[in-house]
Design a protein around this motif. Structure first.
Motif, PDB file in Angstrom:
ATOM      1  N   UNK A  84       0.819  -1.230   0.000  1.00 19.25           N
ATOM      2  CA  UNK A  84       0.000   0.000   0.000  1.00 19.25           C
ATOM      3  C   UNK A  84       0.846   1.271   0.000  1.00 19.25           C
ATOM      4  N   UNK A  85       1.976   1.251   0.695  1.00 17.28           N
ATOM      5  CA  UNK A  85       2.867   2.415   0.679  1.00 17.28           C
ATOM      6  C   UNK A  85       3.476   2.587  -0.710  1.00 17.28           C
ATOM      7  N   UNK A  86       3.881   1.492  -1.331  1.00 13.25           N
ATOM      8  CA  UNK A  86       4.456   1.572  -2.676  1.00 13.25           C
ATOM      9  C   UNK A  86       3.461   2.145  -3.672  1.00 13.25           C
ATOM     10  N   UNK A 197       4.132   6.294  15.642  1.00 16.67           N
ATOM     11  CA  UNK A 197       3.452   5.063  16.092  1.00 16.67           C
ATOM     12  C   UNK A 197       3.878   3.830  15.289  1.00 16.67           C
ATOM     13  N   UNK A 198       4.813   3.997  14.367  1.00 16.98           N
ATOM     14  CA  UNK A 198       5.229   2.906  13.483  1.00 16.98           C
ATOM     15  C   UNK A 198       5.721   1.697  14.286  1.00 16.98           C
ATOM     16  N   UNK A 199       5.067   0.551  14.072  1.00 15.19           N
ATOM     17  CA  UNK A 199       5.433  -0.723  14.695  1.00 15.19           C
ATOM     18  C   UNK A 199       5.429  -0.651  16.228  1.00 15.19           C
ATOM     19  N   UNK A 200       4.538   0.177  16.772  1.00 16.60           N
ATOM     20  CA  UNK A 200       4.508   0.354  18.230  1.00 16.60           C
ATOM     21  C   UNK A 200       4.271  -0.964  18.945  1.00 16.60           C
ATOM     22  N   UNK A 201       3.408  -1.811  18.392  1.00 15.62           N
ATOM     23  CA  UNK A 201       3.112  -3.101  19.043  1.00 15.62           C
ATOM     24  C   UNK A 201       4.366  -3.984  19.094  1.00 15.62           C
ATOM     25  N   UNK A 233       0.288  12.834   3.276  1.00 17.13           N
ATOM     26  CA  UNK A 233      -0.630  11.695   3.320  1.00 17.13           C
ATOM     27  C   UNK A 233      -0.162  10.684   4.361  1.00 17.13           C
ATOM     28  N   UNK A 234      -1.099  10.247   5.202  1.00 13.64           N
ATOM     29  CA  UNK A 234      -0.819   9.175   6.153  1.00 13.64           C
ATOM     30  C   UNK A 234      -1.072   7.827   5.484  1.00 13.64           C
ATOM     31  N   UNK A 235      -0.266   6.856   5.837  1.00 12.15           N
ATOM     32  CA  UNK A 235      -0.431   5.506   5.310  1.00 12.15           C
ATOM     33  C   UNK A 235      -0.251   4.521   6.457  1.00 12.15           C
ATOM     34  N   UNK A 236      -1.341   3.897   6.873  1.00  8.02           N
ATOM     35  CA  UNK A 236      -1.302   2.895   7.935  1.00  8.02           C
ATOM     36  C   UNK A 236      -1.641   1.533   7.354  1.00  8.02           C
ATOM     37  N   UNK A 237      -0.853   0.529   7.729  1.00  2.46           N
ATOM     38  CA  UNK A 237      -1.031  -0.823   7.210  1.00  2.46           C
ATOM     39  C   UNK A 237      -1.042  -1.790   8.389  1.00  2.46           C
ATOM     40  N   UNK A 273       0.618  -6.045  14.010  1.00  4.67           N
ATOM     41  CA  UNK A 273       1.231  -4.745  14.254  1.00  4.67           C
ATOM     42  C   UNK A 273       0.750  -3.769  13.191  1.00  4.67           C
ATOM     43  N   UNK A 274       0.960  -2.494  13.460  1.00  6.42           N
ATOM     44  CA  UNK A 274       0.581  -1.446  12.505  1.00  6.42           C
ATOM     45  C   UNK A 274       1.826  -0.726  12.007  1.00  6.42           C
ATOM     46  N   UNK A 275       2.014  -0.768  10.701  1.00  5.08           N
ATOM     47  CA  UNK A 275       3.056   0.039  10.067  1.00  5.08           C
ATOM     48  C   UNK A 275       2.449   1.399   9.738  1.00  5.08           C
ATOM     49  N   UNK A 276       3.097   2.466  10.130  1.00  5.66           N
ATOM     50  CA  UNK A 276       2.535   3.809   9.957  1.00  5.66           C
ATOM     51  C   UNK A 276       3.587   4.727   9.339  1.00  5.66           C
TER      52      UNK A 276
END
Length: 286
Positions: A84-86, A197-201, A233-237, A273-276
């Motif tokens: 999705x980021x790509x 918050x990237x990979x916070x979990x 733009x925010x991108x959360x996966x 986990x959430x990639x942000x």
């Protein structure tokens, strides 16, 4: 007959894309290059051989990410985790590329994001720079229209003034003076940074590097004299990572030097986990 075809194929594999070649300049004398055979040569006689994988080393050495780090990154990205980021990067970059235009990926790594842009902007060319020869072996093959160059981003870039339509900087050092010089007037600088918050979990399980919460403020401040922000733009996966995925995501970047193997071995089941990420788009000012 078959040997002739093999020789022809080998020659094609080390052909440098013409638009990228036209943008390059010799790092010693700043002269343009031509490609006689399997090397790049300038008019004053400096010559640089093309590796069989298709990249050229203008730096004379190769440092940066190791072969193991590059392999971990390649496998993780190939699994589609950051697709999705790509797609977002490709959308933002491709719309500002002129036909036959050039996109420069400063810190290209394996060429994953640059390849995604060129898959969308079919008539454009890419030039990826990185210090890691291990990464550029992959980047040179990520798309036929990529020219890959070993170079240190902190040095003056071996590129002509105003030769690029778009410059991408994705999790890499930012040389703002060179970005401004190389971009055409009103060209686009696209910067991707991890959100705080990237990979916070995942950080709840591992002692990974933190992301500075003030990163965007500092980024905008550093750019404001030469670039203007035109979009963000925010991108959360949301990702479900197997233990093998966790190993790869740790080892594909600087966390490889900070997370002990025993901590990774303790993860025996999949994690959600959430990639942000934040994609910031800037326009070059005069």
């Amino acid at each position: 007959m078959s040997r002739g075809r093999s020789d022809e194929k080998a020659t094609q594999q080390v052909s440098f894309p013409p638009v990228a070649l036209g943008a390059l300049r010799c790092p010693h004398c700043l002269s343009p290059f031509t490609q006689p055979g399997r090397s790049l040569k300038c008019e004053t006689g400096h010559s640089f051989d093309l590796a069989r994988q298709g990249y050229v080393n203008l730096l004379g050495s190769g440092v940066g990410d190791t072969k193991e780090m590059v392999a971990a990154r390649f496998d993780f990205l190939a699994a589609g985790h950051y697709a999705p980021l790509a797609r977002l990067v490709a959308h933002e970059a491709a719309r500002d590329l002129r036909r036959d235009g050039l996109v420069v990926d400063a810190g290209t790594g394996t060429g994953y994001y640059l390849g995604a842009v060129l898959a969308r902007a079919h008539a454009s060319t890419g030039l990826g720079m990185d210090t890691s020869t291990a990464a550029l072996r992959r980047a040179a093959r990520a798309h036929p229209a990529i020219g890959a160059v070993v170079w240190d981003l902190w040095r003056p870039w071996p590129l002509q003034d105003q030769s690029a339509d778009v410059i991408m900087n994705i999790f890499a050092p930012r040389n703002l003076a060179e970005s401004h010089r190389v971009l055409r007037p009103e060209g686009t600088l696209l910067v991707v940074t991890p959100d705080s918050t990237h990979l916070a979990e995942l950080r709840d399980h591992l002692e990974m590097l933190n992301v500075d919460a003030d990163k965007l403020t500092r980024l905008d401040s550093s750019l404001q004299s030469q670039f203007s922000l035109t979009g963000r733009h925010d991108c959360e996966i949301e990702l479900t990572l197997t233990p093998q995925d966790v190993h790869r995501i740790v080892h594909m970047g600087p966390n490889a030097y900070h997370v002990p193997p025993t901590a990774l071995d303790a993860i025996q089941s999949s994690l959600t986990v959430t990639a942000a990420f934040v994609v910031s788009v800037y326009r070059r000012e005069a």
